[in-house]
Motif scaffolding. Structure first.
Motif, short mmCIF file in Angstrom:
data_model
loop_
_atom_site.label_atom_id
_atom_site.label_comp_id
_atom_site.label_asym_id
_atom_site.label_seq_id
_atom_site.Cartn_x
_atom_site.Cartn_y
_atom_site.Cartn_z
N PRO A 37 10.07 1.16 14.66
CA PRO A 37 8.71 1.72 14.81
C PRO A 37 8.19 2.26 13.48
N LEU A 38 6.89 2.09 13.27
CA LEU A 38 6.25 2.53 12.04
C LEU A 38 5.24 3.64 12.28
N ASP A 39 5.23 4.21 13.47
CA ASP A 39 4.18 5.17 13.80
C ASP A 39 4.16 6.35 12.85
N HIS A 40 5.35 6.87 12.48
CA HIS A 40 5.38 8.05 11.60
C HIS A 40 4.88 7.69 10.20
N LEU A 41 5.22 6.49 9.73
CA LEU A 41 4.76 6.07 8.41
C LEU A 41 3.26 5.75 8.42
N ARG A 42 2.80 5.20 9.52
CA ARG A 42 1.36 4.95 9.67
C ARG A 42 0.60 6.28 9.59
N GLU A 43 1.16 7.30 10.21
CA GLU A 43 0.50 8.61 10.17
C GLU A 43 0.57 9.23 8.78
N VAL A 44 1.67 9.01 8.07
CA VAL A 44 1.77 9.49 6.69
C VAL A 44 0.66 8.87 5.85
N MET A 45 0.50 7.55 5.93
CA MET A 45 -0.53 6.89 5.13
C MET A 45 -1.92 7.28 5.58
N ARG A 46 -2.12 7.40 6.88
CA ARG A 46 -3.44 7.79 7.36
C ARG A 46 -3.83 9.17 6.84
N ARG A 47 -2.91 10.11 6.93
CA ARG A 47 -3.21 11.46 6.45
C ARG A 47 -3.40 11.48 4.94
N TYR A 48 -2.60 10.70 4.24
CA TYR A 48 -2.77 10.62 2.78
C TYR A 48 -4.17 10.12 2.46
N TRP A 49 -4.59 9.09 3.16
CA TRP A 49 -5.91 8.51 2.90
C TRP A 49 -7.02 9.49 3.24
N ILE A 72 0.72 -1.54 7.13
CA ILE A 72 -0.03 -0.34 7.52
C ILE A 72 -1.39 -0.32 6.83
N ALA A 73 -1.46 -0.72 5.56
CA ALA A 73 -2.74 -0.75 4.85
C ALA A 73 -3.71 -1.71 5.52
N SER A 74 -3.19 -2.84 6.00
CA SER A 74 -4.05 -3.79 6.71
C SER A 74 -4.55 -3.19 8.02
N GLU A 75 -3.65 -2.53 8.74
CA GLU A 75 -4.05 -1.91 10.01
C GLU A 75 -5.10 -0.82 9.81
N LEU A 76 -4.97 -0.09 8.70
CA LEU A 76 -5.93 0.98 8.41
C LEU A 76 -7.16 0.48 7.67
N ASN A 77 -7.15 -0.80 7.32
CA ASN A 77 -8.26 -1.43 6.60
C ASN A 77 -8.54 -0.75 5.26
N ILE A 78 -7.47 -0.52 4.50
CA ILE A 78 -7.62 0.17 3.21
C ILE A 78 -7.05 -0.64 2.05
N ARG A 79 -6.67 -1.90 2.31
CA ARG A 79 -6.05 -2.70 1.23
C ARG A 79 -6.91 -2.76 -0.01
N ASN A 80 -8.19 -2.95 0.15
CA ASN A 80 -9.07 -3.15 -1.00
C ASN A 80 -9.30 -1.89 -1.81
#
Length: 322
Positions: A37-49, A72-80
């Motif tokens: 599972p990547l939920d905790h890492l997804r939340e780390v990146m989301r909060r960082y962003w 995760i960057a693709s899911e959050l739509n922040i790659r660019n």
């Protein structure tokens, strides 16, 4: 949501472009086994962003970290919008064989970039550096990368790393620097300032060993009066208050710890007198001068590709350090 207007930023020397002073490291922390599972890492990146962070440091050598960042960057739509500082660790089949490095860049660009361009590529731990730095310059001219650099965290390699800062026409150097490991001040940080090289700091929290040292101790009163609220902010603001540091790269798997880290890129930074007071306080804590002998990430274990490979090596080899 935090705004960008109050972020502490540093210019990449000679470019006019600036980055926020607290990045997101991914060594060990973003490495997982398949299907984990990547939920905790997804939340780390989301909060960082959401806190305004944009600098993400990774490497193909970090197990699954690079691919997890990409997912995760693709899911959050922040790659660019990410400022990716990546690495190449490669030798090839013969002297000056650059084919493996070329493939490494192509793989990283496919994972992390919509336009095929990586912001910064660094020669990881000076591996094959004589081949790679000229190659990186060619990549930069071709528009495949925007910046180039070299890294090392081992004190034994600081003289070699310093020579590349002084003579290698680098854009960035990544080096270990913290309250307990200050040797970069002797030559690398001055050389970077003299040669217009940006400084990325790895291990600013010493792989959680600084936190392990202070434990449940309260922050000193002078730090509270200065507005610091956590030890993370204390340690990181000391690092990024050095005028030669461009960006520090703490890593975490814990979304709450992430918020403590990014607090260091807002509010006042300590001046030279405060930095000295902070250091003297740490020197008064028993064990500070022995921190290097402590294991990384005290009390914490990781279950990723790297840790499993290390465990398998220990089982096979009687010479692998315990």
């Amino acid at each position: 949501m935090s705004t960008q207007s109050d972020l502490i930023r540093r210019e990449i020397p000679g470019t006019g472009e600036s980055v926020n002073v607290i990045g997101l490291g991914t060594f060990m922390t973003f490495d997982t086994v398949p299907e984990a599972p990547l939920d905790h890492l997804r939340e780390v990146m989301r909060r960082y962003w959401e806190a305004g962070g944009r600098v993400v440091d990774t490497s193909p050598l970090y197990g699954a970290a690079e691919s997890n960042v990409a997912t995760i960057a693709s899911e959050l739509n922040i790659r660019n919008e990410m400022f990716v500082t990546n690495k190449v660790w490669a030798t090839g089949g013969y002297l000056w064989d650059d084919s493996v490095a070329d493939q490494s860049l192509a793989n990283s660009a496919t994972l992390l970039s919509d336009d095929g361009v990586i912001e910064a590529i660094q020669c990881h731990n000076l591996v094959n550096v004589d081949c790679h730095i000229p190659l990186f310059h060619a990549w930069k001219q071709e528009g495949r990368i925007r910046y180039l650099g070299a890294t090392h965290h081992d004190l034994l390699y600081y003289p070699a790393l310093a020579r590349w800062v002084e003579n290698g026409d680098l854009d960035f150097v990544q080096v270990r620097y913290s309250m307990s490991t200050r040797q970069a001040e002797e030559r690398i940080l001055p050389a970077a300032a003299d040669n217009g090289v940006g400084v990325l700091v790895c291990m600013p929290l010493e792989k959680a060993r600084l936190h392990g040292l202070v434990g449940d101790r309260p922050l000193p009163d002078f730090a509270l009066e200065f507005g610091m609220q956590t030890w993370s902010e204390f340690f990181l603001k000391w690092v990024v208050s050095h005028p030669g540091v461009t960006c520090a790269l703490p890593a975490t798997t814990n979304p709450d710890h992430l918020l403590e880290n990014v607090a260091a890129m807002r509010g006042p930074l300590p001046d030279a007198r405060m930095r000295d007071q902070m250091l003297r306080h740490m020197e008064s804590i028993p064990g500070f001068d022995q921190l290097e002998s402590m294991p990384w990430y005290p009390g914490k274990t990781f279950d990723g590709l790297i840790s499993r490979a290390q465990a398998a090596t220990r089982r096979r080899s009687p010479w692998w350090p315990s």
